[in-house]
Design an enzyme around this catalytic site. Structure first.
Site, PDB file in Angstrom:
ATOM      1  N   LYS A 245       0.865  -1.180   0.000  1.00  0.00           N
ATOM      2  CA  LYS A 245       0.000   0.000   0.000  1.00  0.00           C
ATOM      3  C   LYS A 245       0.905   1.234   0.000  1.00  0.00           C
ATOM      4  O   LYS A 245       1.602   1.498   0.982  1.00  0.00           O
ATOM      5  CB  LYS A 245      -0.915   0.020   1.228  1.00  0.00           C
ATOM      6  CG  LYS A 245      -1.884   1.185   1.202  1.00  0.00           C
ATOM      7  CD  LYS A 245      -2.876   1.095   2.354  1.00  0.00           C
ATOM      8  CE  LYS A 245      -4.020   2.068   2.218  1.00  0.00           C
ATOM      9  NZ  LYS A 245      -3.632   3.459   2.075  1.00  0.00           N
ATOM     10  N   PHE A 334      -2.072  -0.009 -10.361  1.00  0.00           N
ATOM     11  CA  PHE A 334      -2.499  -1.234  -9.688  1.00  0.00           C
ATOM     12  C   PHE A 334      -3.814  -1.812 -10.208  1.00  0.00           C
ATOM     13  O   PHE A 334      -4.250  -2.856  -9.765  1.00  0.00           O
ATOM     14  CB  PHE A 334      -2.528  -1.086  -8.168  1.00  0.00           C
ATOM     15  CG  PHE A 334      -3.314   0.100  -7.660  1.00  0.00           C
ATOM     16  CD1 PHE A 334      -4.688   0.136  -7.766  1.00  0.00           C
ATOM     17  CD2 PHE A 334      -2.662   1.159  -7.043  1.00  0.00           C
ATOM     18  CE1 PHE A 334      -5.408   1.209  -7.283  1.00  0.00           C
ATOM     19  CE2 PHE A 334      -3.379   2.242  -6.556  1.00  0.00           C
ATOM     20  CZ  PHE A 334      -4.757   2.271  -6.678  1.00  0.00           C
TER      21      PHE A 334
HETATM   22  P1  AMP Z   1      -7.241   5.058   2.326  1.00  0.00           P
HETATM   23  O1  AMP Z   1      -6.921   6.269   1.508  1.00  0.00           O
HETATM   24  O2  AMP Z   1      -6.501   5.025   3.606  1.00  0.00           O
HETATM   25  O3  AMP Z   1      -8.729   4.846   2.447  1.00  0.00           O
HETATM   26  O4  AMP Z   1      -6.688   3.762   1.535  1.00  0.00           O
HETATM   27  C1  AMP Z   1      -7.056   3.476   0.211  1.00  0.00           C
HETATM   28  C2  AMP Z   1      -6.089   4.160  -0.739  1.00  0.00           C
HETATM   29  O5  AMP Z   1      -4.814   3.522  -0.745  1.00  0.00           O
HETATM   30  C3  AMP Z   1      -6.497   4.109  -2.191  1.00  0.00           C
HETATM   31  O6  AMP Z   1      -7.457   5.112  -2.470  1.00  0.00           O
HETATM   32  C4  AMP Z   1      -5.188   4.368  -2.907  1.00  0.00           C
HETATM   33  O7  AMP Z   1      -5.014   5.775  -3.053  1.00  0.00           O
HETATM   34  C5  AMP Z   1      -4.134   3.878  -1.931  1.00  0.00           C
HETATM   35  N1  AMP Z   1      -3.358   2.735  -2.402  1.00  0.00           N
HETATM   36  C6  AMP Z   1      -2.030   2.613  -2.232  1.00  0.00           C
HETATM   37  N2  AMP Z   1      -1.578   1.457  -2.750  1.00  0.00           N
HETATM   38  C7  AMP Z   1      -2.641   0.815  -3.261  1.00  0.00           C
HETATM   39  C8  AMP Z   1      -2.812  -0.445  -3.932  1.00  0.00           C
HETATM   40  N3  AMP Z   1      -1.806  -1.274  -4.152  1.00  0.00           N
HETATM   41  N4  AMP Z   1      -4.079  -0.768  -4.305  1.00  0.00           N
HETATM   42  C9  AMP Z   1      -5.117   0.059  -4.081  1.00  0.00           C
HETATM   43  N5  AMP Z   1      -5.012   1.248  -3.440  1.00  0.00           N
HETATM   44  C10 AMP Z   1      -3.788   1.632  -3.041  1.00  0.00           C
END
Ligand code: AMP
Length: 556
Positions: A245, A334
């Site tokens: 992530k 991704f």
């Molecule tokens: P959050 O912003 O904390 O809700 O986490 C989801 C976000 O992680 C997504 O909207 C992406 O911007 C980010 N992200 C980073 N790496 C990935 C990945 N490998 N797959 C999907 N989302 C990712």
């Protein structure tokens, strides 16, 4: 054509209705008899949007500007404090202020007319844009009755407070068009804007088909939090893919007929800020694709840097070349949402990822590190490696899951190093001692899933640097809606990511829950208040925490 007063009266009626079903019925019936050409704007206004979602032009009219303009029309701001103290919200304060006008105008505004003026205000740019925007706002408010002004103000600041969330609007549109909510929800996924959905349902716009390449951005698929890798196994099942992530900003890239357009998570176009991404897309040649990915800031050795460094690049439209040299970025892709004119959202994660891997290899695009496994030990090692490499955690993705735009399903789970929630700042206390002169203790709120109502769940003065306190103070003052006893209430616009040790029962808050040891990790510039974490998610987290002893508080 429907008058804007009709709209204001319907909105007023909704604020006195508590049943979600009844709200959906009232709105569905109202929209069904409206002139088809007006349904688009009306549906948007009812959910507190002045323009279509994803529109690049913005109104840029703050609550403060609306208040000042109304005060000018009335002729005096003296009663401001008193009005704010007795009004239940900003819209009502504007209504009370406008009632002080000596002569009330007759209602002449129409829904279409208001939509047109909003469009015109958004289109104003260039020299003295601010002044011209305010002039146009003054002309509009001057024609409004007090009740109409109340609703103009509510739409302008995006806060209706009448129980009309996107979910209820989907039910209302389903009633209007005699379809199921699932059918309307699917259209919303493709269109990305409920106004456009309403217009399509009334036959004013052609429907977008899942087979055609999307020209407009789709809402990004969202992830649900999981406590740790073991929990992800329990939720997803025996086998899943884990991906690093990356701690950056989401981008949706549309490459169609040799042209590249890049959209942010909030569907704003950011193509000019990211020339490196445009260059990378050139390598796709004539192929069309819609890619989902993350852009991160890196140092000279290519190691990920804090998210804040990246935001410097995102907000910029000038001096791109200098910033590009100063702050390198890196793109990771991704997901593949569309390829060669077809949307792939109904294909499984596994098949989308295979197609993506091929495309990425042919064009030299990077993908995040990935592992498909059934072994808990391997998965935990992968999580530890992700953290060691400087990433935020891992994503766990179900191999069979579809791409669900805008939805937070079980297809994607996020597992982060620290426990955090994205919350909205709803008020702030003036600091004392070293923090004198700053708004430094922030009241944090979580969103109620269906109504969108905000519930306070804690306060914190931790996590910001002095410069950030100063910046935040300025920002919050511009959103001020009232003040008493050292606490400034603000329009809920700023979303912050908050780390905490655990959730405790609290009689102090209506939600009965409060965060312990809350600390702001960063400001989520990329999130709108409507995307903040919900009170329901927090309650689930609370339950989980009481069922099982926490083992990760040492990660804070
Ligand atoms: P959050 O912003 O904390 O809700 O986490 C989801 C976000 O992680 C997504 O909207 C992406 O911007 C980010 N992200 C980073 N790496 C990935 C990945 N490998 N797959 C999907 N989302 C990712």
């Amino acid at each position: 054509m429907a008058s804007f007063l009709d709209f204001a009266e319907i909105a007023q009626a909704l604020s006195q209705t508590h049943s979600r079903l009844q709200i959906a019925q009232t709105v569905g019936d109202f929209l069904a008899v409206l002139d088809p050409a007006e349904t688009e704007s009306c549906a948007r206004f009812l959910i507190g949007r002045s323009l279509a979602q994803g529109e690049t032009a913005k109104l840029n009219v703050s609550g403060r500007a609306v208040w000042r303009t109304a005060a000018e029309i009335v002729g005096g701001e003296d009663s401001g404090e008193e009005i704010f103290a007795s009004a239940v919200d900003f819209g009502e304060a504007i209504e009370m202020l406008m009632r002080l006008r000596r002569e009330q105008p007759a209602p002449t505004l129409t829904i279409a007319g208001v939509a047109q003026v909003f469009g015109e205000i958004a289109a104003i740019e260039g020299r003295s844009a601010r002044k011209r925007k305010l002039d146009a706002l003054r002309d509009l408010l001057a024609q409004a009755t007090a009740l109409e002004a109340k609703y103009l103000a509510k739409i302008l600041i995006g806060e209706m407070r009448h129980g009309m969330s996107e979910g209820v609007m989907i039910d209302a549109l389903a009633r209007m068009a005699k379809l199921t909510a699932a059918e309307v929800r699917r259209m919303h996924m493709l269109e990305g804007d409920l106004g456009r959905v309403a217009a399509t349902l009334r036959g004013v716009r052609p429907a977008k088909s899942a087979g055609a390449a999307a020209i407009r951005p789709l809402k990004p698929m969202l992830a649900q939090p999981a406590q740790d890798v073991a929990e992800a196994f329990a939720i997803v099942g025996r086998e899943f893919a884990l991906e690093h992530k990356l701690d950056g900003a989401r981008v949706q890239i549309h490459r169609v007929a040799g042209e590249t357009r890049i959209f942010s998570r909030r569907l704003n176009e950011i193509t000019p800020s990211l020339p490196e991404v445009v260059e990378a897309m050139e390598r796709l040649g004539d192929r069309s694709a819609i890619l989902d990915g993350e852009v991160i800031a890196v140092n000279d050795e290519g190691r990920p840097l804090a998210f804040q460094e990246l935001m410097r690049r995102f907000r910029r439209v000038r001096e791109i070349d200098r910033l590009r040299a100063e702050q390198p970025i890196r793109l990771y892709v991704f997901d593949l949402i569309g390829l060669d004119g077809r949307l792939l959202i109904d294909q499984t994660y596994q098949s989308r990822t295979e197609a993506l891997a091929e495309l990425a290899a042919s064009a030299g695009l990077e993908m995040p590190k990935r592992l498909v496994t059934t072994s808990l030990a391997e998965a935990e090692q992968f999580f530890a490696d992700a953290i060691a490499a400087g990433h935020e955690g891992v994503m766990a993705k179900a191999l069979e899951s579809r791409y669900t735009p805008g939805a937070r399903g079980r297809g994607w789970l996020k597992i982060k190093r620290v426990q955090t929630l994205d919350l909205v700042i709803v008020a702030a206390d003036w600091g004392y001692g070293r923090r004198h002169g700053w708004l430094s203790n922030y009241h944090l709120a979580a969103r109620e899933e269906h109504s969108g109502k905000l519930h306070e769940v804690g306060k914190t003065f931790k996590g910001l640097t002095d410069d950030q306190f100063r910046e935040m103070t300025e920002r919050l003052l511009a959103l001020k809606t009232g003040e008493h006893a050292g606490t400034v209430e603000v329009r809920p616009e700023v979303v912050v990511e908050v780390a905490y040790s655990d959730i405790q029962r609290s009689p102090q808050y209506e939600s009965a829950m409060a965060l312990r040891f809350a600390r702001i990790v960063r400001v989520r510039e990329d999130k709108a208040p409507g995307e903040a974490d919900t009170i329901e998610a927090m309650a689930r987290e609370f339950e989980r925490q009481t069922l099982k002893p926490r083992s990760r508080t040492d990660n804070l």
